[in-house]
Design an enzyme around this catalytic site. Structure first.
Site, PDB file in Angstrom:
ATOM      1  N   LYS B 107       0.810  -1.228   0.000  1.00 10.13           N
ATOM      2  CA  LYS B 107       0.000   0.000   0.000  1.00 10.13           C
ATOM      3  C   LYS B 107       0.839   1.272   0.000  1.00 10.13           C
ATOM      4  CE  LYS B 107      -4.189  -1.814   0.191  1.00 10.13           C
ATOM      5  NZ  LYS B 107      -5.138  -1.630  -0.912  1.00 10.13           N
ATOM      6  N   GLU B 129     -10.005   5.843   2.727  1.00  7.56           N
ATOM      7  CA  GLU B 129     -10.855   4.788   3.267  1.00  7.56           C
ATOM      8  C   GLU B 129      -9.945   3.624   3.614  1.00  7.56           C
ATOM      9  OE1 GLU B 129     -10.153   5.073   0.130  1.00  7.56           O
ATOM     10  OE2 GLU B 129      -9.594   3.012  -0.378  1.00  7.56           O
ATOM     11  N   SER B 395       1.816  -9.758  -0.932  1.00  6.59           N
ATOM     12  CA  SER B 395       1.487  -8.329  -0.876  1.00  6.59           C
ATOM     13  C   SER B 395       1.578  -7.720   0.512  1.00  6.59           C
ATOM     14  CB  SER B 395       0.086  -8.121  -1.447  1.00  6.59           C
ATOM     15  OG  SER B 395      -0.826  -8.973  -0.777  1.00  6.59           O
TER      16      SER B 395
END
Lengths: 271, 413
Positions: B107, B129, B395
């Site tokens: 991210k 969000e 990830s």
């Protein structure tokens, strides 16, 4: 002339703004909606906006969001909404009816299906919150060929450079969203509304209606002195939220107050 | 709009000028947001053309995020799968270690890029969000790094099940706003972030966490995440002297997957598998928008959605909060329709099993999201020749998920 043009022309003759009222279809349930719609008309609303409920109404504040959830929670289906519209059209042959909502429920069966349902049910226009002019191809052509108005929104962020894009393909009236925000929250300063309406009037012959944050008869009266229409939504939806299936008489008396405030303009202030 | 089945010369040249990937993508937002979206597009184009932007981004990725992260040959996992495979079968498995990034997931790659854009636009406030809290933590992190005010919208249900991340965000100086509307999960936090944004357009930048939303978000998030695929390309050429045979990545909104896939889209020898969360199974509650959804419009883009026949959005379910979303990035919808990427479902139970397998065999606790990709690899690797090479996008790390997993396994902490 179609119903919307006739209505705005009649209000103009009476030298007053049109009162446009919003409720969510099926709030609190489908059975209660016809009486609420009739109460809007009896109270003096000139144009009815019927909200199509959506699970994710991201342009709406808490009042209308809750109305959406109440409606869906009671089982409202798209077929019910068109049945409500058709019933309204039978009872009120001359009152313009606008469907307002989000793209996904409108387009899920295809734009042509939606447009023909609108036409068959006697719906005069559609406001689709999340279809900007850039995505007009999704819904615009289908509505136009069915003879249903596509009412566009202009906002405080729509500047003079962008306005022509918004007006291209707009019909019925132009809805000026008075605040950069969601429905039912803060109210705009009267001066900024007046400036915006002046800018819009210089750019189009379409009637200009002003909404978002209009909650009282006083505000409606002030806006009515400069605009061709005043939209009131969340304040009515709140009444339905409080009174549920027994809301109709309360809605009617509130709408009558609003209508009473939109008295004919004097010669001096008439535009 | 181009027909989604008329293929362009390069699969890497999407979206078109109006932000469409075939029939998907676009800009489905309220008029209030349109001018801002158009401005963001302009600013992003200018940034892309400015070497100084690239340099600053590269420097931050190197010194702050810790890139490049390794491409690791998972020898014990490979051997364990070969042991169950027919003779000569069992592909070689590599892990792309995105979980070693600062904040523990991919991210941050995107957040750094968007914070740089926010600064270029003169916005001092950022919002985001978050579902599992990983994107919230990454956003709060870059907000601290750039000295920006930060508000994170998080479903009340997720605030409850991801307490450590909520506290992390607060430590980083962010305000966490619990969202009680709708199902109180990721899609509702996105609704409320959009509501806040539309009310504060003048000074606020919305850092969207995945490769979805109105154009240009899907494009710019993909570009910022493409560092994953670019590094893999260099690293696998070094390790194997050739491109991989297959890439596997988990897909919620799909930013880590598109970042991994995009640099390889024009290499036909590289197969790609996106792994959707099948939750309790495709017959039950799940979050597999491609396997169980249809095309629709939500949160600014046209894409595959979980919805009923009236176009009402249905609730997604996955044990992984980060995959618990009823939509998917529009480029994935397009890649699915043209058949360039194959999307497969993996259930909660399969992901839970692979979560434990990777921990025991490789000493790596994967995020539940990433465990979905490991599960797909466990299924596929034994069917491929031993000479084949698979890369899994790991990830994120699984520390955030240990409470959920303990609960699912009925274990006492």
């Amino acid at each position: 002339m179609d119903r919307l043009s006739t209505c705005f022309a009649a209000c103009k003759t009476q030298r007053r703004a049109a009162l446009i009222t919003f409720v969510t279809a099926g709030d609190p349930d489908v059975a209660a909606t016809p009486a609420i719609l009739d109460a809007l008309v009896a109270g003096g609303a000139d144009v009815i906006e019927l909200g199509m409920p959506f699970t994710d109404p991201m342009a709406d504040g808490p009042a209308i969001e809750l109305a959406n959830l109440r409606s869906l929670g009671s089982g409202t289906r798209t077929s019910d909404i068109f049945a409500l519209a058709a019933g309204f059209r039978t009872r009120h042959p001359d009152t313009p009816l606008i469907l307002m909502g989000y793209a996904n429920p409108m387009l899920v069966r295809g734009a042509n299906w939606f447009a023909s349902q609108c036409k068959d049910a006697g719906v005069d226009g559609v406001i689709c919150v999340d279809i900007p002019p850039e995505e007009d191809a999704e819904i615009g052509p289908a509505l136009r060929s069915a003879g249903v108005h596509l009412v566009r929104l202009a906002t405080p962020t729509t500047d003079a450079a962008r306005l022509p894009a918004v007006l291209d393909g707009a019909s019925g009236f132009l809805y000026h969203v008075a605040v950069a925000g969601i429905t039912g929250k803060q109210q705009a300063a009267q001066a900024s509304i007046e400036a915006a309406v002046r800018m819009l009037k210089a750019a189009t012959d379409l009637p200009i209606a002003v909404g978002f944050g209009v909650r009282t008869a006083e505000q409606a009266a002030a806006i009515g002195r400069v605009a061709d229409g005043v939209v009131v939504g969340s304040a009515i939806v709140d009444i339905i939220g409080s009174h549920g299936t027994a809301a109709a008489p309360f809605v009617q008396s509130f709408v009558a107050d609003l209508a009473g405030a939109l008295i004919p303009r004097t010669q001096e202030t008439a535009a | 709009m181009t027909d989604s089945l008329t293929l362009p010369n390069s699969l890497r040249s999407q979206p078109d000028a109006s932000g469409h990937f075939g029939a998907f993508g676009g800009r489905y937002v309220a008029e209030t947001l349109m001018p801002l979206i158009l401005e963001l597009e302009k600013v992003y184009k200018a940034a892309k053309a400015d070497p100084a932007f690239d340099e600053e981004m590269a420097e931050l990725l190197r010194t702050y995020v810790g890139r490049p992260n390794p491409l690791y040959y998972a020898g014990r996992l490979t051997e364990a799968l070969r042991a169950q495979a027919p003779a000569g079968k069992g592909a070689k498995i590599y892990l792309k270690r995105e979980e070693l990034n600062h904040t523990g997931a991919h991210k941050i790659n995107n957040c750094i890029g968007q914070a740089l854009l926010a600064r270029r636009m003169g916005k001092r406030k950022v919002i985001a969000e978050t579902g599992a809290g990983q994107h919230g933590v990454a956003t709060a992190t870059v907000a601290a790094l750039f000295g920006m005010e930060c508000k994170i919208f998080m479903g009340a249900k997720d605030v409850e099940r991801q307490k450590p991340n909520v506290f992390r965000m607060k430590l980083l100086g962010a305000e966490v706003v619990p969202v009680h509307s709708g199902s109180s999960t990721l899609k509702d936090s996105m609704n409320d972030a959009l509501r806040h944004w539309v009310s504060n357009v003048h000074d606020t930048f919305y850092i969207i966490g995945t490769a979805a939303g109105p154009h240009p978000y899907p494009e710019l998030v993909r570009d910022f995440q493409s560092i994953i695929g670019k590094e893999i390309r260099t690293q696998i050429l070094e390790a194997e002297g050739r491109l991989p045979d297959m890439l596997i990545a988990p897909v919620g909104g799909g930013s880590n997957a598109i970042g991994m896939f995009h640099p390889f889209l024009d290499d036909p020898e590289v197969a790609m598998i996106g792994v959707e969360a099948a939750g309790e199974g495709l017959d039950g509650k799940h979050a597999a928008s491609l396997a169980g959804g249809t095309s629709g419009i939500l949160h600014g883009n046209r894409t595959y959605l979980l919805q009923d026949e009236d176009g009402q959005i249905t609730e997604a379910h996955s044990i992984s909060a980060g995959l618990d979303y009823p939509g998917i990035g529009p480029e994935h919808s397009w890649l699915h329709e043209i058949g360039r990427v194959k999307y497969v479902p993996v259930t909660d139970d399969e992901a839970l099993a692979s979560f434990q397998t990777l921990a025991r065999l490789e000493g790596i606790i994967p995020a539940l999201e990433s465990a979905h990709a490991v599960a797909a690899a466990e299924r596929i690797a034994p069917t491929l020749d031993a000479g084949k090479v698979i890369v899994i996008n790991l990830s994120g790390r699984g520390d955030k998920d240990i409470f959920t997993v303990a609960d699912a396994l009925g274990a006492e902490m």
